[in-house]
Enzyme design. Structure first.
Site, PDB file in Angstrom:
ATOM      1  CG  ASN A   5      -0.194   2.763  -1.606  1.00 58.87           C
ATOM      2  OD1 ASN A   5      -0.714   1.658  -1.708  1.00 58.87           O
ATOM      3  ND2 ASN A   5       0.916   3.099  -2.237  1.00 58.87           N
ATOM      4  CG  HIS A  25      -0.152  -1.093   2.300  1.00 54.96           C
ATOM      5  ND1 HIS A  25       1.149  -1.509   2.389  1.00 54.96           N
ATOM      6  CD2 HIS A  25      -0.117   0.177   1.826  1.00 54.96           C
ATOM      7  CE1 HIS A  25       1.946  -0.511   2.005  1.00 54.96           C
ATOM      8  NE2 HIS A  25       1.199   0.514   1.663  1.00 54.96           N
ATOM      9  CG  HIS A  72       3.621   0.217  -7.155  1.00 59.19           C
ATOM     10  ND1 HIS A  72       4.774   0.193  -6.398  1.00 59.19           N
ATOM     11  CD2 HIS A  72       4.021  -0.009  -8.431  1.00 59.19           C
ATOM     12  CE1 HIS A  72       5.814  -0.034  -7.181  1.00 59.19           C
ATOM     13  NE2 HIS A  72       5.380  -0.178  -8.426  1.00 59.19           N
ATOM     14  NE  ARG A 115       5.430  -3.758  -5.740  1.00 58.47           N
ATOM     15  CZ  ARG A 115       6.689  -3.362  -5.548  1.00 58.47           C
ATOM     16  NH1 ARG A 115       7.642  -3.785  -6.356  1.00 58.47           N
ATOM     17  NH2 ARG A 115       6.987  -2.563  -4.552  1.00 58.47           N
ATOM     18  NE  ARG A 159       6.372  -8.261  -5.658  1.00 55.81           N
ATOM     19  CZ  ARG A 159       6.987  -7.437  -4.831  1.00 55.81           C
ATOM     20  NH1 ARG A 159       6.537  -7.304  -3.617  1.00 55.81           N
ATOM     21  NH2 ARG A 159       8.031  -6.752  -5.233  1.00 55.81           N
ATOM     22  CD  GLU A 210       3.219   4.494  -5.404  1.00 58.24           C
ATOM     23  OE1 GLU A 210       3.812   3.405  -5.321  1.00 58.24           O
ATOM     24  OE2 GLU A 210       2.899   5.158  -4.419  1.00 58.24           O
ATOM     25  CB  THR A 240       8.945   1.994  -3.463  1.00 58.65           C
ATOM     26  OG1 THR A 240       7.780   1.559  -4.146  1.00 58.65           O
ATOM     27  CG2 THR A 240       9.811   2.787  -4.408  1.00 58.65           C
ATOM     28  CD  GLU A 280       5.077  10.114  -3.319  1.00 55.31           C
ATOM     29  OE1 GLU A 280       4.404   9.906  -4.344  1.00 55.31           O
ATOM     30  OE2 GLU A 280       5.046   9.373  -2.323  1.00 55.31           O
ATOM     31  CG  HIS A 329       8.166   4.910   1.363  1.00 54.16           C
ATOM     32  ND1 HIS A 329       8.610   4.034   2.310  1.00 54.16           N
ATOM     33  CD2 HIS A 329       7.936   4.188   0.248  1.00 54.16           C
ATOM     34  CE1 HIS A 329       8.650   2.829   1.766  1.00 54.16           C
ATOM     35  NE2 HIS A 329       8.248   2.888   0.517  1.00 54.16           N
TER      36      HIS A 329
HETATM   37  N1  PXP Z   1       4.765   6.873  -2.016  1.00 54.11           N
HETATM   38  C1  PXP Z   1       5.355   5.918  -2.779  1.00 54.11           C
HETATM   39  C2  PXP Z   1       6.020   6.324  -4.035  1.00 54.11           C
HETATM   40  C3  PXP Z   1       5.320   4.563  -2.384  1.00 54.11           C
HETATM   41  O1  PXP Z   1       5.903   3.629  -3.144  1.00 54.11           O
HETATM   42  C4  PXP Z   1       4.660   4.216  -1.182  1.00 54.11           C
HETATM   43  C5  PXP Z   1       4.630   2.778  -0.756  1.00 54.11           C
HETATM   44  O2  PXP Z   1       3.536   2.100  -1.152  1.00 54.11           O
HETATM   45  C6  PXP Z   1       4.044   5.247  -0.446  1.00 54.11           C
HETATM   46  C7  PXP Z   1       4.127   6.563  -0.876  1.00 54.11           C
HETATM   47  C8  PXP Z   1       3.304   4.970   0.823  1.00 54.11           C
HETATM   48  O3  PXP Z   1       4.207   4.452   1.751  1.00 54.11           O
HETATM   49  P1  PXP Z   1       3.655   3.758   3.070  1.00 54.11           P
HETATM   50  O4  PXP Z   1       2.892   2.565   2.634  1.00 54.11           O
HETATM   51  O5  PXP Z   1       4.899   3.428   3.829  1.00 54.11           O
HETATM   52  O6  PXP Z   1       2.785   4.764   3.753  1.00 54.11           O
END
Ligand code: PXP
Length: 245
Positions: free
Chosen positions: A6, A9, A42, A44, A48, A69, A100, A150, A190
């Site tokens: 992901n 970040h 993701h 949104r 943001r 996402e 999330t 998921e 997550h």
């Molecule tokens: N899966 C989903 C659905 C998420 O919303 C996130 C958060 O961005 C992640 C996985 C990855 O989570 P993390 O950033 O805590 O590794």
């Protein structure tokens, strides 16, 4: 077991200054070169972190697998149908949240989801639902026509001691089995990091892990390539351990 990274970040850091760097699209390309199996982002409602430009470029440039996402809203469904990522993961979205916070309440959303999933699948987009590891949610995900679930690993990642981690890991495993029996593909994510991922990688029926924050955090110190390679090695080592018993 595939690894989806992901890149939101990276966009979070960019948005701290409202400028152009660091670029999550450049990060995605490096992540792919380092050996990840896919990119997750993701989009949104308030844009943001990831924005429309990022998503359009990711669609053009990502060669592995693009998992978008998003919330199950009319606007986002139209966006997904225009961009056509490989997969859409439907997530709940609250404006004030930092990330999330919980799984989608598939039981509560029922018929609305049937329509949304139907539309996305007609465009050949694979549809996943991000859910808490609960049997009612798994059953309902199958009923409304999802291809994947998921499983939310946040409660496992946040467990305060070994006992709680055991219980949460067992829950994830039994929900992976239940989902698989209902012909759902299973991914998980997550809060997974370099310490807690090996145990989840042992769950045979989980096909894909989606990880963001811990990889990007480590990359600040060791670089993105090494951060991705190290987590891939951990996942592989854990799977190898399981196979060798
Ligand atoms: N899966 C989903 C659905 C998420 O919303 C996130 C958060 O961005 C992640 C996985 C990855 O989570 P993390 O950033 O805590 O590794």
């Amino acid at each position: 077991m595939r690894l989806g990274v992901n890149v939101d970040h990276v966009a979070t850091v960019r948005q701290a200054r409202g400028g152009q760097e660091p670029d999550p699209v450049a990060a995605a390309l490096l992540v792919e070169l380092a050996g990840a199996d896919g990119i997750v982002c993701h989009l949104r409602e308030d844009r943001r972190h990831i924005n429309d430009r990022d998503l359009d470029l990711l669609k053009k440039l990502v060669k592995t697998h693009l998992n978008l996402e998003m919330a199950a809203t009319e606007e986002m469904v139209a966006k997904a149908m225009a961009v056509k990522p490989d997969m859409v993961t439907l997530v709940p979205e609250r404006r004030e949240e930092l990330t999330t916070e919980g799984g989608l309440d598939v039981v509560g959303m029922g018929e609305n989801l049937v329509a949304v999933i139907g539309e996305l699948k007609r465009e050949n987009i694979v549809v996943s639902l991000f859910i808490d590891p609960e049997i009612q949610q798994v059953k309902e995900a199958a009923r409304v026509g999802a291809d994947f679930v998921e499983l939310h690993t946040g409660p496992y990642a946040n467990s305060v001691d070994e006992n709680e981690a055991d219980l949460e890991a067992e829950k994830l495993e039994s929900m992976a089995i239940a989902a698989s029996k209902l012909n759902l593909g299973v991914s998980a994510g997550h809060g997974l990091n370099y310490q807690n991922v090996p145990r989840i990688a042992q769950i045979e029926l989980i096909e894909e892990l989606n990880i963001g924050h811990s990889i990007i955090s480590k990359a600040v110190f060791v670089g993105l390539e090494r951060a991705v390679k190290e987590i891939i090695e951990l996942i592989r080592g854990s799977i190898q351990g399981r196979i060798e018993g």
